[in-house]
Design an enzyme around this catalytic site. Sequence first.
Site, PDB file in Angstrom:
ATOM      1  N   GLU A 278       0.824  -1.208   0.000  1.00  0.00           N
ATOM      2  CA  GLU A 278       0.000   0.000   0.000  1.00  0.00           C
ATOM      3  C   GLU A 278       0.861   1.261   0.000  1.00  0.00           C
ATOM      4  O   GLU A 278       0.418   2.324  -0.443  1.00  0.00           O
ATOM      5  CB  GLU A 278      -0.921  -0.015   1.231  1.00  0.00           C
ATOM      6  CG  GLU A 278      -2.355   0.326   0.906  1.00  0.00           C
ATOM      7  CD  GLU A 278      -3.304   0.115   2.074  1.00  0.00           C
ATOM      8  OE1 GLU A 278      -4.158  -0.782   1.957  1.00  0.00           O
ATOM      9  OE2 GLU A 278      -3.202   0.825   3.094  1.00  0.00           O
ATOM     10  N   HIS A 299       7.694 -26.632  -1.251  1.00  0.00           N
ATOM     11  CA  HIS A 299       7.035 -27.727  -1.975  1.00  0.00           C
ATOM     12  C   HIS A 299       5.902 -27.214  -2.856  1.00  0.00           C
ATOM     13  O   HIS A 299       5.088 -27.991  -3.340  1.00  0.00           O
ATOM     14  CB  HIS A 299       6.532 -28.778  -0.976  1.00  0.00           C
ATOM     15  CG  HIS A 299       7.663 -29.407  -0.212  1.00  0.00           C
ATOM     16  ND1 HIS A 299       8.174 -30.650  -0.508  1.00  0.00           N
ATOM     17  CD2 HIS A 299       8.418 -28.923   0.804  1.00  0.00           C
ATOM     18  CE1 HIS A 299       9.185 -30.909   0.302  1.00  0.00           C
ATOM     19  NE2 HIS A 299       9.363 -29.877   1.112  1.00  0.00           N
ATOM     20  N   LYS A 413     -14.105   0.542  -3.980  1.00  0.00           N
ATOM     21  CA  LYS A 413     -15.213   1.006  -3.125  1.00  0.00           C
ATOM     22  C   LYS A 413     -16.238   1.754  -3.967  1.00  0.00           C
ATOM     23  O   LYS A 413     -17.439   1.578  -3.810  1.00  0.00           O
ATOM     24  CB  LYS A 413     -14.695   1.934  -2.018  1.00  0.00           C
ATOM     25  CG  LYS A 413     -13.810   1.243  -1.008  1.00  0.00           C
ATOM     26  CD  LYS A 413     -13.430   2.225   0.098  1.00  0.00           C
ATOM     27  CE  LYS A 413     -12.343   1.666   0.981  1.00  0.00           C
ATOM     28  NZ  LYS A 413     -11.769   2.666   1.869  1.00  0.00           N
TER      29      LYS A 413
HETATM   30  O1  PA5 Z   1      -3.550   1.387   5.814  1.00  0.00           O
HETATM   31  C1  PA5 Z   1      -4.656   1.849   5.639  1.00  0.00           C
HETATM   32  O2  PA5 Z   1      -4.872   3.052   5.698  1.00  0.00           O
HETATM   33  C2  PA5 Z   1      -5.837   0.933   5.355  1.00  0.00           C
HETATM   34  O3  PA5 Z   1      -5.452  -0.392   5.275  1.00  0.00           O
HETATM   35  C3  PA5 Z   1      -6.859   1.075   6.455  1.00  0.00           C
HETATM   36  O4  PA5 Z   1      -6.260   0.711   7.667  1.00  0.00           O
HETATM   37  C4  PA5 Z   1      -8.061   0.196   6.191  1.00  0.00           C
HETATM   38  O5  PA5 Z   1      -8.619   0.529   4.952  1.00  0.00           O
HETATM   39  C5  PA5 Z   1      -9.110   0.362   7.278  1.00  0.00           C
HETATM   40  O6  PA5 Z   1      -9.506   1.688   7.389  1.00  0.00           O
HETATM   41  P1  PA5 Z   1     -10.275   2.201   8.655  1.00  0.00           P
HETATM   42  O7  PA5 Z   1      -9.411   2.011   9.847  1.00  0.00           O
HETATM   43  O8  PA5 Z   1     -10.562   3.646   8.373  1.00  0.00           O
HETATM   44  O9  PA5 Z   1     -11.548   1.385   8.773  1.00  0.00           O
END
Ligand code: PA5
Length: 437
Positions: A278, A299, A413
């Site tokens: 990310e 494996h 989303k």
């Molecule tokens: O790293 C990030 O920002 C995302 O993985 C969020 O943690 C994830 O989308 C969850 O978001 P939230 O804590 O707002 O529900």
Amino acid sequence: METFDINVSAAVSDETVAALQSEGTAALQTVLEGTGAGNDFLGWVKLPSETINSDLVEEIMSVANVLRAECEAVVCIGIGGSYLGAKAVIEALKGTFTPTKPEILFAGQNIGEDYLADLQDYLADKRFGIIVISKSGTTTEPAIAFRLLKAQLEAQVGKEEAGKLIVAVTDAKKGALRKLATDEGYATFVIDDNVGGRFSVLSPVGLLPIAVAGFNIRALLQGAADMEQICAKPGNPAQLYAQTRNALYRDGKKTEILVNYNPKLHFFGEWWKQLYGESEGKDHKGIFPAAVDNSTDLHSMGQWIQDGERTIFETVIYVESPAREKVIPFDEENLDGLNFIAGKRVDEVNKMAELGTRLAHIDGGVPNIVISVSELSEYTLGQLIYFFEIGCGISGYMLGVNPFNQPGVEAYKKNMFALLAKPGYEEETAAIQARLK
Ligand code: PA5
């Protein structure tokens, strides 16, 4: 400080890596001085040293102790950065086949109907609590899970009692979860604005579930704080890691595989994949983060790694000593031919599998980075977490991206809400329906 070591056997020369030294130092300074893109999300940089002696740790312990005393099971609801860190640490520390007390369960990290139905059945005769974690307070997956489990808990123990068994970890002011928590009087913890989800494991997001599971969050923070101090200096191990992986990337190594030889580290690999994926996968750039659990995956993925396209490198997490001891027994008949290793510890065999694999992969053109820790403990996990976090910040800046945003996560989303005809998405709904005709 317990052992922490990084060793690099990279196909790129030491000179190439050394040539990146000044770039790496500049990227480190950009993180530490907060002068780069995404600098409003650098709250994690000093989180260990600022948290370790704060009242926050006491508050987390006191809420954790209530849940520990009251509950047979605690469900942590969250997704992405709001669940992976806690899951990684708990799985690394708990007994493989024994649940912690209370048992920690996870929900809201998928939209699996079977998963949620099975979980609700499992909880039907249990006294359980809920930790609901969402920074935005609006994420669909945890919101669905919370809606279901809140109703179940209220039905099982009554609304008032349920309110004492629910803890919310969310933004200080914004979001639906903050409003609900205020209305219902839940205990709450704040996720600071300047700490992004995937960098939040050392905040209440990770610390609360880990403390409820019975693990020592002070030792975790201490490991991280010691690493924070080390990584404040140029030429530190995280900088070396960032330089090496960028040198390899520029040399055509587009995939990094995080390798463990201890199944307890499976979810550490999942946490690491999110952190790097990310943070770096942007602007059509970035090393693809993959992970394997060895020797299991030798494996399945071993053939590809040894002999497939030469675009990969590996980072091995090497744990010097396992927590338990098991010796391979002698067998009179020796039908399996294993008496040559009788009397040896299982870990000696595991270590030779690791060394043999590493040498074979290096010979086969797969550069290896080895990160060694003395054992799996709260302290060493704290070291590893901070090492990879700051390594990620440095590496992202060397790659030329903003490591602290995640614009790409929104695309699915938008389509999902359009397909579900969410109010406010009327135009998108019409467009997506026309596209699917
Ligand atoms: O790293 C990030 O920002 C995302 O993985 C969020 O943690 C994830 O989308 C969850 O978001 P939230 O804590 O707002 O529900």
